[in-house]
Design an enzyme around this catalytic site. Structure first.
Site: not given
Length: 669
Positions: A382-384
């Site tokens: 995801g956003s990491t």
């Protein structure tokens, strides 16, 4: 000459049977002779030879003979004269003595020859056979397994004194008695022990292993039994693996097989050949199980295993495990993990998993607790993962931290509609603001300024699709398709962390690269090995890889500080006195024929101090069911707790600098 006349013929022959006086022959005579029998002669006449000697008398008439025999039968038989006694004539004694001596000498020569054969020719052969019969069965002299130590020399796995309990069936006096007494203490079935002893005894076997690695206390209890009960019971000194810290770093350290000497998981498996050493062997002459003091013996000394010094800090590991276990319990997550890494060297200070297990009793733990999730569990980050897209665009000169974008809350690409986490009016954020607000739409707009091949190249340079290189069992390389296999939407989804998968350690390595001025160093969990002489041999790591420039890395690090400041998604990760850079991640869990509704992976990865990076701390929770599913809510607090303790433990002081004021643009603040 004519023969002499036979004498004057007699004229007084009886008339019966007498030859006629003239040459006439009786009736039936042929040639002047009677037709049967010898020629009859007158009684009293004697036949003489040509020399006048009498040859025999003429036979008597039959009537006369019969009368004489009848008369003789009536007379008593005259007494028989006893036979004269034989006289024994003795032989020569000297001859017999010589013969006896010769026979004796021959026999003695046979004995002497055989004796010479036995003692002179075949002595060594028979001596070897005799020794072989007296030699005990070869016994293993176990090598002591090396210790697994934390970075400060504290034992995470060690070996303690123990004994194998064995029986020599040939020396067991009463199998039933011995089996009953010993089985009770060893928690064995007495009937089975008795049957095994009797079977081996009948086959002539001298060895039967009953129990491995009993404590010295139990050995003493068995030795205190009645002589009949313990007859034939022997002990072989060995060692038993134990884990003094119990569950601390259990998923990293691993464990050895319950009734053996080989590693089955973790470093115990990965470093098995180094830890195990080489067993020795002992044979000796014995009588009734007792070694003969002057008997032959063959001993090959064991070579003990080497110690393994890890990069793990036991105290930091303990706090990391406690913190993630509490959060997993609070959020009702399936599992959670934490990785604490040195930002410069890639050394792993902690690698924690919840749930975990106690390696001293690993066989009682559920299978789900035995895995090492930070290296073996693939998930979509995801956003990491957005920091990789932003770093690539800055490195390629496509954007700067201050580049302005127009970002709606959703966007259509390749027949798909992509949304931000929450609905919002159209923003005009900077690229820094896109990162701070974790906008999927804004990240897609940044990625579109590069080709798919360029984005793919940078993601792979950051480590996606390849193993981190710790050497731990089960280490995964992630799931990242080749660019030629990307679907129409993949070039957009990989930009914000969907459509590719990796492990928590891979994500930690991405942030280590940025914290280390754009140079990726392979993460490591083994610091050195220690030989018998105490000398340490440092472990070798992979060659460092330049991913982005130091200037790009510094810009991205400053942009990530905005995530933890007011208005960012990771404000719960802020640590008083320290500058923190990080990124939240909330990804849908793949499966169910696509993405599972309501199932999320909540993550936070951060660097501290941001201005002089020392630590990287990565946190993830799989499928939390309570509290929240956002990485900023669940992962950030764990980061704060673990990082704060690690900074104090390692003695890292605050830098005293304050985070710069960053322009996020118009993001609804």
């Amino acid at each position: 000459m004519s023969p002499a006349p036979m004498g004057p013929a007699r004229t007084d022959r009886p008339t019966s049977g007498a030859r006629p006086a003239t040459g006439a022959r009786p009736a039936g005579a042929v040639g002047g002779r009677p037709t049967s029998g010898a020629r009859p002669r007158p009684v009293g006449s004697a036949r003489t030879s040509g020399y006048g000697e009498a040859r025999y008398r003429a036979p008597r008439p039959r009537a006369y003979d019969a009368a004489r025999r009848s008369e003789q039968a009536r007379r008593p038989a005259p007494p028989r004269r006893p036979a004269a006694p034989r006289t024994l004539t003795l032989g020569d004694g000297r001859r017999r003595l010589k013969a006896a001596l010769l026979v004796l000498a021959f026999i003695l020569s046979l004995f002497a020859g055989r004796l010479f054969q036995l003692q002179g020719v075949e002595a060594s052969q028979y001596a070897a056979q005799a020794v072989d019969k007296r030699m005990t069965n070869p016994r293993v002299l176990p090598a002591v397994r090396g210790e697994i130590l934390d970075r400060h020399g504290v034992a995470l796995a060690t070996s303690v004194e123990a004994y194998d309990v064995v029986a020599n069936p040939q020396n067991v006096e009463e199998p039933a008695v011995t089996a009953k007494a010993v089985a009770r203490l060893l928690d064995l079935d007495a009937a089975e022990v008795q049957a095994d002893i009797e079977e081996r005894k009948a086959k002539g076997s001298k060895y039967l292993r009953l129990k491995q690695r009993v404590t010295p206390e139990l050995r003493a209890t068995i030795r205190a039994l009645d002589p009949t009960e313990k007859a034939g019971i022997e002990f072989i000194k060995t060692s038993r693996r134990t884990y003094p810290a119990d569950s601390v770093a259990a998923n990293v350290v691993g464990y050895v097989e319950r009734d053996g000497d080989h590693g089955k998981a973790g470093l115990e498996l990965a470093m098995d050949s180094t830890l195990a050493g080489t067993d020795g062997k002992a044979e000796y002459e014995a009588a009734k199980g007792t070694q003969l003091p002057t008997g032959a013996a063959t001993i090959v000394q064991p070579v003990d295993g080497q110690d393994v010094v890890t990069t793990i800090d036991r105290d930091i590991q303990w706090v990391a495990q406690s913190s993630i276990a509490a959060k997993v319990k609070e959020a009702k997550a399936d599992w959670g993990s934490v990785v604490v890494m040195d930002a410069k060297t890639g050394e792993v200070y902690a690698m924690a998993t919840a749930p975990t297990f106690n390696p001293n009793t690993y066989y009682k733990a559920p299978a789900a607790a035995l895995g090492n999730y930070p290296v073996s569990a693939n998930y979509e980050p995801g956003s990491t993962a957005k920091v990789m897209t932003v770093a690539a665009a800055i490195q390629e000169g496509k954007v700067t931290p201050m580049t302005r974008l127009t970002v709606p809350d959703h966007i259509g690409r390749a027949g798909e509609v992509f949304h931000d986490d929450e609905p919002h009016p159209t923003w005009q954020p900077t690229v820094t603001g896109v990162l701070a607000k974790s906008s999927n739409v804004g990240t897609i707009q940044v990625a579109e300024r590069m080709s798919a091949g360029t984005l793919d190249r940078y993601l792979r340079k950051f480590g996606m699709g390849s193993k981190p290189g710790t050497g731990l069992p089960g280490e995964e390389n992630g799931l990242f398709p080749q660019v030629k296999d990307w679907s129409g939407s993949t070039r957009y989804t990989v930009a914000f962390g969907q459509g590719l998968a990796g492990t928590l350690l891979q994500q930690a390595s991405v942030y280590q690269t940025l914290a280390n001025g754009g140079v990726r160093v392979a993460p490591s969990v083994v610091k050195a090995t220690v030989g018998a002489d105490g000398a340490q041999s440092p472990a070798t790591n992979g060659k460092p890889t330049r991913v982005v420039s130091a200037a790009t890395a510094k810009q991205v690090m400053q942009m990530m500080e905005a995530v933890v400041l007011e208005g960012g998604t990771g404000i719960r990760a802020a640590i008083p006195g320290y500058r923190v850079a990080g990124k939240t991640g909330t990804a849908q869990i793949a499966g169910c024929g696509g993405y599972c509704a309501g199932k999320f992976q909540a993550s936070f990865v951060g660097v501290v101090p941001a201005d002089k990076p020392r630590l990287v701390v990565a946190v993830t929770l799989h499928y939390p069911k309570k509290v929240s599913h956002f990485g900023g809510v669940l992962g950030a607090p764990v980061f704060k707790e673990v990082a704060s303790f690690a900074l104090q433990t390692l003695g890292v002081p605050p830098t005293g600098a304050r985070s710069p004021k960053l322009n996020l643009g118009n993001v609804g603040r």
